[in-house]
Design a protein around this motif. Structure first.
Motif, short mmCIF file in Angstrom:
data_model
loop_
_atom_site.label_atom_id
_atom_site.label_comp_id
_atom_site.label_asym_id
_atom_site.label_seq_id
_atom_site.Cartn_x
_atom_site.Cartn_y
_atom_site.Cartn_z
N TYR A 513 0.84 -1.20 0.00
CA TYR A 513 0.00 0.00 0.00
C TYR A 513 0.88 1.26 0.00
N THR A 514 1.94 1.22 0.78
CA THR A 514 2.86 2.36 0.82
C THR A 514 3.52 2.55 -0.54
N ALA A 515 3.95 1.44 -1.15
CA ALA A 515 4.56 1.53 -2.48
C ALA A 515 3.58 2.09 -3.49
N ALA A 516 2.32 1.68 -3.40
CA ALA A 516 1.30 2.19 -4.31
C ALA A 516 1.13 3.70 -4.16
N ALA A 517 1.19 4.19 -2.91
CA ALA A 517 1.07 5.63 -2.67
C ALA A 517 2.25 6.38 -3.26
N LEU A 519 3.98 5.66 -5.86
CA LEU A 519 3.93 5.69 -7.32
C LEU A 519 2.58 6.15 -7.86
N ASP A 520 1.61 6.32 -6.96
CA ASP A 520 0.25 6.68 -7.37
C ASP A 520 -0.32 5.64 -8.35
N ILE A 521 -0.22 4.36 -7.94
CA ILE A 521 -0.74 3.26 -8.75
C ILE A 521 -1.60 2.37 -7.86
N ASN A 522 -2.26 1.36 -8.45
CA ASN A 522 -3.06 0.44 -7.62
C ASN A 522 -2.15 -0.55 -6.91
N VAL A 523 -2.71 -1.15 -5.88
CA VAL A 523 -1.89 -2.00 -5.01
C VAL A 523 -1.44 -3.28 -5.72
N ALA A 524 -2.24 -3.79 -6.66
CA ALA A 524 -1.84 -5.00 -7.40
C ALA A 524 -0.56 -4.74 -8.20
N SER A 525 -0.50 -3.58 -8.87
CA SER A 525 0.71 -3.25 -9.63
C SER A 525 1.89 -3.04 -8.69
N ALA A 526 1.64 -2.42 -7.55
CA ALA A 526 2.72 -2.21 -6.58
C ALA A 526 3.28 -3.53 -6.10
N ARG A 527 2.41 -4.51 -5.86
CA ARG A 527 2.88 -5.82 -5.42
C ARG A 527 3.77 -6.47 -6.48
N THR A 528 3.38 -6.32 -7.74
CA THR A 528 4.19 -6.88 -8.83
C THR A 528 5.58 -6.26 -8.82
N HIS A 529 5.67 -4.95 -8.67
CA HIS A 529 6.97 -4.28 -8.67
C HIS A 529 7.80 -4.69 -7.45
N LEU A 530 7.16 -4.80 -6.30
CA LEU A 530 7.89 -5.21 -5.09
C LEU A 530 8.44 -6.63 -5.23
N ARG A 531 7.64 -7.52 -5.80
CA ARG A 531 8.11 -8.89 -6.00
C ARG A 531 9.28 -8.93 -6.98
N THR A 532 9.22 -8.06 -7.99
CA THR A 532 10.33 -7.99 -8.94
C THR A 532 11.61 -7.55 -8.23
N ALA A 606 -5.60 5.90 -3.28
CA ALA A 606 -6.62 5.12 -3.99
C ALA A 606 -6.85 3.78 -3.31
N THR A 607 -5.80 3.21 -2.75
CA THR A 607 -5.91 1.92 -2.06
C THR A 607 -5.21 2.03 -0.71
N PHE A 608 -5.77 1.38 0.28
CA PHE A 608 -5.20 1.44 1.63
C PHE A 608 -5.74 0.26 2.43
N PRO A 609 -5.05 -0.15 3.49
CA PRO A 609 -5.53 -1.29 4.29
C PRO A 609 -6.79 -0.91 5.07
N GLU A 610 -7.74 -1.80 5.07
CA GLU A 610 -8.95 -1.58 5.85
C GLU A 610 -8.66 -1.93 7.31
N LEU A 611 -9.16 -1.11 8.22
CA LEU A 611 -8.99 -1.35 9.65
C LEU A 611 -10.36 -1.46 10.28
N PRO A 612 -10.95 -2.67 10.22
CA PRO A 612 -12.35 -2.81 10.64
C PRO A 612 -12.57 -2.84 12.14
N SER A 613 -11.50 -2.96 12.92
CA SER A 613 -11.69 -3.15 14.35
C SER A 613 -10.59 -2.44 15.13
N HIS A 614 -10.83 -2.36 16.44
CA HIS A 614 -9.83 -1.79 17.33
C HIS A 614 -8.52 -2.57 17.25
N ALA A 615 -8.63 -3.90 17.26
CA ALA A 615 -7.42 -4.73 17.21
C ALA A 615 -6.64 -4.50 15.92
#
Length: 904
Positions: A513-517, A519-532, A606-615
């Protein structure tokens, strides 16, 4: 005993596990193998069903065990015919002719057709079929050779004929069949077989028969009647000289020895530039070279040089020449060259060292087919394909441990020199990131300048702007920067752009998510670049979807980022800060009792981790705390005042929940300065209130009262802010034992709370009033107000104030002598504090439980709870830690920790 397995897929599951006997096969790999790389959605459930059914039918010393991250089939090697076959062939190599014939005959008798013919799908078969078929042909060849020596050529004809029918261009087999036919009096058949094979070689491969087949032909023409030993080609010894001063790495050497046992092993050493992969592999290769009497082959595949990677055809030509092939015999196309190479190595024990490989495609043609060979591959890339398709054992080479790094420097400089400056040596090791390449360069610079102190080089390397250039050998074009630059230039554009952007990230780790921010891209593309980047060993995936980088890689990314335009740099930094701010504010909403969300940031991610709970909020803040603090530093130092106070407020909420008073104090002062520079009195008042309560907890009561009083003056008609100022002021006055003034202030706060209609605020103020009454020794009145507060809390979400109120009810009950009621309230408060991650209230409740147990059961029952509380008090640096320590016997304090899980 034969058993019915039932479903075809179940046979595939058993085959995949049996081929990895006594080794864990991950669930993901099993799914890929059994369903040919495309498991359907229901495959996981089906796999579990097959495993359950297999457990019911397996017997005879074989067991199927669940072991993370998958399953393992356990048993003796002899329980699996593949391993029985391999062991018999291996044993025959060292046996006398008569015994070898028996072993090889028994081994070949285990074959009942194509490998895994009754197993559906292709992926399981492809993993082993080529290797086992090669080993079978080697066994046929070796059996023929031993039978020839025993003058039993007739016994070899049948097996050789079947093998040649399946592999008519394998010259080693054809040569043996020609000789077997000749020595059994069938010269015409032998000559006809030779001429037929020669024609096929010319027609299909464009080559003439090789030396071994030609020699067999000449034997027939000469009428020789006595078998001759089969000639072997030359014995290459191509391993380079070991690196002088190789040190340590014993765990890695042991891992290599353990994982590369048996035939057809392939070891893959992976790691970042300069980590010492080649030196490690070379040291191990020299250790085991004697186990490969037919030679050692070596080639630098130049996968990460300035020039193009070495063509595998060039490497094959070099290997074939080293193994005795003449240029006229070497084919032109890659596939035929690889087949010739495998044929020449058939039956031999050769170690093949493939250094600096770029890809699996570059390596695959250079893998022998012979079961007696072993392959070592080094690469900066992970080459996962070799693990999946070739069964390679991967060893991820890490930086040297501190002791090993110091030993390497001692090997270069001499032990006497480093013993003179131990502190400087320890710092130099860390500045070099414990990378062997950097350490060797630093050692070389010091060795060539005997009048330099080690400290003088340390002083130079401390400057991060020039550290990489100081770890270069300019005249040789070698060093950390040069090695990283080659890896960077080979990256796809998206991954290269991310690596440049990482120079703006202040931390050592980040997620997609941080990488996506950045580069201003979606998180799926960011994951691809990180894995590379991880594949290229420029990042390391420390946990799923979280990546770390070594310090010298961090400096390299700073160098890359410095080449970016100022406009791009400012924009990317703003996106990074706004990403952290957006998610941190969402987390703050779960942690704080009264939250007004910030206005949406300028660059909402555009994409960020959801934090549905206190935990979930607490987990995210715990994971990102270091990055958030560094982001706060960036905002503060770059004059981004609004982002500064907002990030400070989010971190304050986290430390408030954790009970970390000193960190809160620093954050409140940062936020206060930013608010004053902005001229925002509302924000200034907000931080003054937080500053006041923190100072009160630290015992600095005059300052606390002053801060809360000033906050009230700045509230400016904001009733919610006035309420908070009155409540906090009352709390501080109570802490200062100004009880009448505190009670009046809190009653005023209660009126405001009722006016604004905030149930949670009313409950919190009621609890404060109860605590003042406790201080006045009016426990009945205190219990009434605290109980009213608990009733209000039932209508709102669990909060820190709710936990505090449970503690207050317990205190009032304890003062009234109702110890069971007190213990029940304290335990409820402890459970809620643990659930909310509120370490401060957890400490108070644990202390209180100990106090009640001391009254009801004696000191021994109280001690474990006091000890647990004391650890928390000291972690939180609370002023009453010393007072609690005095309650505990010094001998108890010196003893081990005691579990207090029963209090939950």
């Amino acid at each position: 005993m034969a058993v019915r397995l039932g479903a075809a897929k179940r046979r595939a599951v058993l085959a995949a596990l049996a081929l990895e006997l006594n080794r864990v096969v991950s669930g993901d790999r099993l799914l890929s193998l059994v369903w040919d790389g495309s498991p359907p959605p229901q495959a996981k459930a089906a796999l579990q069903g097959h495993i359950a059914q297999l457990r019911k039918v397996l017997a005879g010393g074989v067991a199927l065990i669940t072991r993370a991250p998958g399953y393992v089939l356990t048993g003796e090697r002899g329980a699996v015919d593949v391993f029985r076959f391999e062991d018999l062939v291996a044993g025959a190599r060292e046996a006398a002719d008569e015994a070898a014939v028996g072993m090889l005959t028994s081994a070949l008798a285990l074959w009942r057709g194509p490998v895994l013919a009754d197993v559906p799908g292709t992926e399981v078969r492809e993993v082993v079929s080529a290797r086992l078929e090669e080993l079978r042909l080697v066994a046929v060849q070796e059996l023929a050779t031993r039978l020839f020596r025993l003058d039993r050529a007739a016994d070899a004809v049948s097996g050789l004929r079947d093998a040649v029918a399946a592999h008519p261009l394998r010259e080693t087999l054809v040569a043996r069949l020609v000789l077997a036919l000749h020595w059994t009096g069938r010269q015409a058949e032998a000559l006809e077989l030779f001429h037929r094979t020669r024609e096929r070689l010319v027609d299909e491969l464009g080559v003439d028969p090789g030396p071994e087949l030609r020699d067999a032909y000449q034997t027939v023409l000469a009428g020789d009647t006595a078998p001759k030993p089969v000639e072997r080609g030359p014995v290459p010894a191509q391993l380079p000289r070991e690196h002088r001063g190789f040190v340590g790495r014993e765990p890695e050497l042991s891992d290599l020895t353990e994982s590369l046992r048996g035939d057809s092993a392939t070891g893959l050493l992976v790691g970042p530039a300069g980590v010492g992969k080649t030196a490690l592999a070379l040291h191990w290769a020299h250790r085991v070279a004697a186990q490969f009497p037919d030679g050692q082959l070596f080639v630098n595949l130049r996968g990460f040089d300035e020039t193009e990677p070495l063509d595998p055809r060039t490497a094959l030509v070099g290997f074939l020449r080293a193994l005795g092939a003449t240029d006229s015999r070497i084919a032109a196309d890659l596939e035929t060259q690889a087949a010739q190479y495998r044929s020449v190595l058939a039956g031999r024990r050769v170690l093949v060292f493939l250094d600096n490989a770029r890809s699996a495609e570059q390596v695959r043609p250079l893998l022998p087919g012979s079961a007696g060979c072993l392959v070592l591959v080094t690469s900066r890339h992970r080459l996962d394909d070799l693990v999946v398709t070739e069964g390679a054992s991967a060893l991820h080479v890490q930086r040297l441990p501190e002791e090993g790094a110091e030993s390497l420097l001692a090997a270069v400089l001499g032990r006497h020199r480093i013993e003179q400056e131990p502190d400087a040596v320890a710092e130099l090791v860390e500045l070099c990131d414990r990378l062997p390449l950097a350490l060797r360069i630093a050692g070389a610079r010091l060795a060539s300048r005997p009048r330099w102190t080690i400290q003088s080089l340390v002083d130079e390397l401390r400057d991060e702007r020039h550290r990489l250039s100081a770890l270069e050998l300019p005249e040789a074009g070698r060093g950390v920067h040069a090695a990283l630059a080659v890896s960077y230039r080979e990256l796809p554009e998206g991954a290269a752009r991310l690596l440049r952007r990482l120079g703006l990230h202040p931390g050592t780790d980040l997620d997609s998510y941080t990488a996506a921010a950045l580069l201003d891209i979606n998180v799926a593309s960011a994951r691809t670049h990180l894995r590379t980047l991880a594949y290229a060993s420029l990042l390391h995936e420390s946990t799923p979807d979280r990546y770390t980088r070594h310090d010298l890689v961090r400096l390299f990314t700073h160098h890359l980022a410095a080449g970016e335009s100022e406009v791009d740099t400012v924009l990317a930094t703003d996106r990074l800060l706004d990403y952290y701010l957006w998610v941190a504010d969402a987390a703050r909403a779960h942690l704080s009792d009264h939250v007004r969300p910030f206005d949406p940031p300028e660059h909402r991610p555009a994409t960020f981790p959801e934090l549905p709970s206190h935990a979930a909020a607490l987990d995210w803040l715990t994971l990102e705390e270091a990055n958030l603090r560094l982001a706060l530093d960036i905002a503060l130092n770059s004059g981004r005042r609004e982002r500064t106070w907002q990030l400070a407020l989010c971190l304050d909420a986290f430390h408030f929940r954790r009970g970390n008073r000193l960190d809160r104090l620093a954050l409140c002062r940062i936020g206060l300065v930013a608010a004053r520079e902005l001229g925002d009195e509302h924000v200034e008042a907000t931080f003054l209130l937080r500053l006041g309560s923190t100072l009160a907890d630290l015992g600095r009561l005059d300052e606390a009262i002053g801060a809360c009083t000033r906050a009230g003056e700045l509230a400016g008609g904001d009733r919610h802010l006035e309420l908070a100022a009155l409540a906090n002021l009352g709390y501080c006055l109570m802490a200062d034992d100004q009880l009448d003034r505190a009670q009046a202030t809190i009653l005023e706060a209660l009126e405001v709370a009722r006016e604004v209609g905030d149930a949670r605020s009313q409950a919190g103020v009621q609890n404060n009033l109860a605590n003042v009454l406790l201080r006045k020794h009016l426990p009945e009145d205190a219990l009434r107000h605290a109980s009213e507060a608990l009733g209000l809390f039932t209508s709102v979400a669990p909060s820190k104030a709710h936990t505090a109120t449970l503690h207050t009810v317990g205190t009032a009950s304890q003062q009234l002598g109702r110890l069971e009621d007190a213990l029940e309230s304290y335990r409820a408060g402890l459970a809620l504090a643990e659930r909310l991650g509120d370490r401060y209230q957890e400490a108070l409740c644990r202390r209180a439980i100990g106090d009640v147990l001391e009254q009801s059961e004696g000191v021994e029952a109280a001690v474990p709870h006091w000890l647990a509380a004391l650890h928390l008090y000291r972690d939180l640096r609370l002023a009453d830690a010393d007072e609690l320590a005095r309650k505990l016997d010094p001998h108890v304090l010196a003893g081990p920790d005691v579990s207090v899980g029963a209090t939950r």
